[in-house]
Design a protein around this motif. Structure first.
Motif: not given
Lengths: 143, 143
Positions: A41, A43, A94, A127-133, A136
């Motif tokens: 995931v 951005l 993603t 910028s690699d990300q982690v979903p909060l939920n 989702s």
């Protein structure tokens, strides 16, 4: 059960099949892989030189469409630009797994975009990300 | 056509109906409005104080779930945090129209989140966006 009494059920079945095709499998979109544990995931934050913005948008739109339509592991490639400063582009990308990402990077359409826009891009931050939920889910398709 | 020859068709119909329900109308999700001309596409960028991060994630997860499940005009509320710096949160929020946004802001679940997290938020930037490709569609649901 008489043959005649089956006709409404069959009609309903045909209608439900076509609704299904229209809604969850968009025309011209390939089937998608599920997000795996090694999925990505990201951005991507891109600043485009103003003089190239229009041309950049054409390249980005093309690579997004081809990737979403044809790559089973490209789950989203949703590109937006700031209303107040359209040169600031963000793409929510993603990928279902690492293999899907490697295959995307190696594709002809990605290389066309990458090489074709190199001189248009002032800055690029991945910028690699982690979903909060984790429950989702997000889907992206071309209508 | 004999009754017996209809059985495979009926089975296929039932299977396709359940696939449809699972994929395009997730259980527990309300039906969604289409994106209108006055719709909103926004990136909310939030820096959370580290000592409140876990608590903030609980609030954000709850408001996201309730909004997506119950509000027809909340199309996406996809929250991610940077892998390298989890205090930096970005939420892709899309609302079908201005009315839907106003209704969201006034909702009990949003006010609970807003008032409950005020002291946890170091900075907040609401950045309205324009999709580069108007044909690109994005769906968000809770699985």
């Amino acid at each position: 059960m008489k043959m005649l009494s089956l006709i409404p059920l069959m009609l309903l079945a045909v209608l439900s099949m076509s609704a299904c095709l229209n809604l969850d499998k968009q025309p011209g979109m390939c089937a998608k892989l599920p997000m795996a544990a090694d999925g990505i995931v990201r951005l991507s934050k891109i600043e485009v030189y103003p003089e190239y913005l229009e041309e950049y948008i054409n390249y980005a739109t093309e690579v997004g469409e081809v990737s979403l339509r044809t790559e089973p592991g490209v789950l989203t490639m949703y590109a937006v630009s700031e209303k107040e400063n359209p040169c600031m582009v963000t793409i929510l990308e993603t990928y279902a797994n690492q293999e899907a990402y490697k295959s995307h990077i190696a594709s002809e359409h990605f290389q066309k975009y990458k090489q074709g826009t190199l001189h248009m891009v002032k800055t690029l931050v991945l910028s690699d990300q982690v979903p909060l939920n984790p429950a989702s889910r997000i889907n992206n398709f071309i209508q």
